[in-house]
Design a protein around this motif. Structure first.
Motif, PDB file in Angstrom:
ATOM      1  N   THR A  98     -10.096  -3.040   4.002  1.00  0.00           N
ATOM      2  CA  THR A  98     -10.625  -1.878   3.281  1.00  0.00           C
ATOM      3  C   THR A  98     -11.619  -2.301   2.208  1.00  0.00           C
ATOM      4  O   THR A  98     -12.686  -1.690   2.051  1.00  0.00           O
ATOM      5  CB  THR A  98      -9.475  -1.076   2.640  1.00  0.00           C
ATOM      6  OG1 THR A  98      -8.549  -0.671   3.654  1.00  0.00           O
ATOM      7  CG2 THR A  98      -9.992   0.157   1.928  1.00  0.00           C
ATOM      8  N   ARG A 114      -9.466   4.126   9.166  1.00  0.00           N
ATOM      9  CA  ARG A 114      -8.427   4.810   9.951  1.00  0.00           C
ATOM     10  C   ARG A 114      -9.030   5.707  11.039  1.00  0.00           C
ATOM     11  O   ARG A 114      -8.490   5.800  12.137  1.00  0.00           O
ATOM     12  CB  ARG A 114      -7.538   5.651   9.035  1.00  0.00           C
ATOM     13  CG  ARG A 114      -6.665   4.829   8.089  1.00  0.00           C
ATOM     14  CD  ARG A 114      -5.918   5.733   7.123  1.00  0.00           C
ATOM     15  NE  ARG A 114      -5.109   4.983   6.189  1.00  0.00           N
ATOM     16  CZ  ARG A 114      -3.847   4.629   6.380  1.00  0.00           C
ATOM     17  NH1 ARG A 114      -3.254   4.976   7.517  1.00  0.00           N
ATOM     18  NH2 ARG A 114      -3.182   3.948   5.475  1.00  0.00           N
ATOM     19  N   GLU A 127     -11.120   3.385   3.287  1.00  0.00           N
ATOM     20  CA  GLU A 127      -9.832   3.490   3.972  1.00  0.00           C
ATOM     21  C   GLU A 127      -9.872   4.597   5.016  1.00  0.00           C
ATOM     22  O   GLU A 127      -9.326   4.444   6.123  1.00  0.00           O
ATOM     23  CB  GLU A 127      -8.721   3.764   2.953  1.00  0.00           C
ATOM     24  CG  GLU A 127      -7.324   3.912   3.540  1.00  0.00           C
ATOM     25  CD  GLU A 127      -6.787   2.623   4.139  1.00  0.00           C
ATOM     26  OE1 GLU A 127      -5.888   2.707   5.010  1.00  0.00           O
ATOM     27  OE2 GLU A 127      -7.261   1.539   3.756  1.00  0.00           O
ATOM     28  N   GLU A 143      -5.414  -4.292   3.237  1.00  0.00           N
ATOM     29  CA  GLU A 143      -6.122  -4.012   1.990  1.00  0.00           C
ATOM     30  C   GLU A 143      -7.457  -4.748   1.931  1.00  0.00           C
ATOM     31  O   GLU A 143      -8.449  -4.227   1.424  1.00  0.00           O
ATOM     32  CB  GLU A 143      -5.247  -4.442   0.803  1.00  0.00           C
ATOM     33  CG  GLU A 143      -4.890  -3.317  -0.131  1.00  0.00           C
ATOM     34  CD  GLU A 143      -4.158  -3.811  -1.362  1.00  0.00           C
ATOM     35  OE1 GLU A 143      -3.978  -5.032  -1.528  1.00  0.00           O
ATOM     36  OE2 GLU A 143      -3.754  -2.964  -2.166  1.00  0.00           O
ATOM     37  N   THR A 157       0.801  -1.222   0.000  1.00  0.00           N
ATOM     38  CA  THR A 157       0.000   0.000   0.000  1.00  0.00           C
ATOM     39  C   THR A 157       0.839   1.280   0.000  1.00  0.00           C
ATOM     40  O   THR A 157       0.355   2.324  -0.417  1.00  0.00           O
ATOM     41  CB  THR A 157      -0.936   0.030   1.220  1.00  0.00           C
ATOM     42  OG1 THR A 157      -0.161  -0.119   2.418  1.00  0.00           O
ATOM     43  CG2 THR A 157      -1.939  -1.110   1.145  1.00  0.00           C
TER      44      THR A 157
END
Length: 452
Positions: free
Chosen positions: A237, A256, A252, A234, A14
């Protein structure tokens, strides 16, 4: 002032991270940091050299501006995919007429130890000397300057797929850089993140990265075992994006900002807005609902890791588990891991200013590991540049039945090749008091049969 400069390069799925650090009087000082979105990398492996090299170049330019230097040489991390740890040994006669062991003798015995019957698709990544033996006297860490007629070395070689190593080296070179050192990631992390006691008595280190999750076992100050799960942050997400019908960027961001790894810790009453495809107005979602999505994927990863680690009794090690990597920043991750693995768990976060996030542990480990290498370690490693071409005519069966045990030296496909299809997570059964009752006997056999 005596100082040395090191640049670590972490080519992640990422993001690409570059750290410029200076070692002054034994202290590592971070001078600059580059952090760019990664392209051309999938599940920790470079799949497009041109795109990856461009991402590397951008991250390096960013680090150069902040550090105020021009970067030429970098220390590059190699992922643990299909990594193998194999014992090696070599012996040479002392070349000097005075019979005093020199740097050249150390290089010669290292090259001798690296002569292995490797398949053509594999390459030696690193050589680690556990001890030197001079005329039968063992346990020697640095034989230089000693007098003898015969020098032996016992240690380990770390091998990896040529394709992975070549693509990484090519991408770095195409970015205009020299990969001065290519270091295995679990080795660098295990030898720097874990404290002395954890390395000695044994600890499991789990790196929860963006593209994949890597577990490593360190015991007796040695990397003993690695296993890779092909899912990481990933996938969390993507799950959020699919379930909530929102873009990957939005998924994403909410992960977070509002994400919890353990739904027990999330609140049902706390809500946040999220942009939903096909809706003119944002939809409000509770923290608990988001946590349920996240935990489902984390549970799948932990379940597979539990199976691999429990099969070699690694979860019985006194050091427990240390979590790091970007996903380890999720609140509640240590509590969830402690419950699923039934052992003590802590999260490692670098304490350097500007790097206080578990996602920076890897590039920092690369520069720290390289900076702390002893003269003899550097000398042994330098022998890789001039090693003899190995004979590929014999099979890997020659390695079976060594002191480390087959599971340690061969991370076979049952550990490495994981099914990426969604699975229904199932919580591993806890051992509870049964573990305590049989701990003494099992640990005794464990140390004798597996790690000794």
């Amino acid at each position: 002032m005596n100082s040395e400069m090191y640049v670590g390069l972490d080519i992640g799925t990422t993001s690409i991270k570059v750290i410029v650090a200076e070692k002054v009087k034994g202290q590592m000082n971070v001078l600059g940091l580059g952090n760019e979105r990664s392209e051309g990398v999938s599940r920790g492996i470079i799949v497009d050299i041109d795109k990856a090299s461009e991402s590397i170049r951008r991250a390096v330019n960013q680090a150069e501006e902040k550090a105020g230097i021009q970067i030429h040489d970098v220390i590059v991390g190699i992922p643990a995919n299909q990594l193998k740890i194999e014992p090696c040994s070599g012996m040479v006669a002392i070349s000097d007429q005075s019979r005093e062991i020199s740097d050249e003798d150390v290089k010669n015995v290292t090259v001798s130890a690296m002569i292995k019957n490797l398949p053509p698709e594999r390459e030696i990544m690193d050589t680690l000397a556990d001890e030197f033996i001079v005329d039968g006297f063992d346990g020697i860490k640095d034989p230089r300057g000693m007098v003898g007629v015969r020098l032996e070395m016992k240690g380990r070689i770390i091998t990896g797929p040529k394709t992975i190593i070549h693509n990484i080296r090519k991408a770095v070179q195409r970015a205009g850089l020299n990969p001065s050192s290519i270091i295995n990631m679990p080795l660098a992390q295990g030898m720097t993140i874990l404290d002395d006691g954890e390395q000695d008595f044994g600890t499991v280190l789990i790196d929860l990265g963006g593209g994949q999750t890597t577990a490593s076992v360190v015991h007796d100050h040695q990397l003993k075992f690695t296993t890779v799960d092909s899912e990481g942050g990933e996938y969390i997400t993507k799950d959020i994006s699919v379930v909530l019908n929102t873009s990957l960027e939005s998924a994403e961001k909410v992960k977070r900002d509002y994400g919890y790894a353990d739904e027990i810790e999330a609140s049902e009453s706390n809500e946040f807005p999220i942009e939903v495809v096909g809706q003119s107005q944002p939809v409000r979602i509770s923290e608990k609902y988001l946590a349920e999505i996240i935990q489902a994927r984390v549970d799948q990863i932990f379940t597979r890791m539990y199976k691999s680690l429990s099969s070699i009794s690694a979860l019985n090690l006194p050091g427990g588990i240390v979590l790091t990597g970007g996903v380890a920043a999720l609140p509640g991750i240590s509590e969830l891991a402690a419950d699923r693995f039934d052992t003590n768990v802590r999260v490692y976060i670098p304490d350097q200013m500007g790097l206080r996030h578990p996602s920076f542990s890897l590039p920092l480990s690369l520069v720290t590991y390289r900076a702390n290498m002893s003269e003899i370690q550097v000398l042994v490693r330098s022998s890789l540049e001039g090693k003899t071409v190995v004979n590929n005519t014999q099979s890997n069966d020659d390695f079976i039945g060594n002191d480390y045990g087959d599971d340690v030296i061969d991370n076979s496909s049952e550990y490495i090749q994981q099914d990426n299809q969604p699975q229904q997570p199932s919580k591993p059964k806890k051992s509870g008091s049964k573990l305590a009752k049989s701990t003494k006997g099992r640990l005794k056999r464990f140390y004798q049969d597996f790690f000794e």
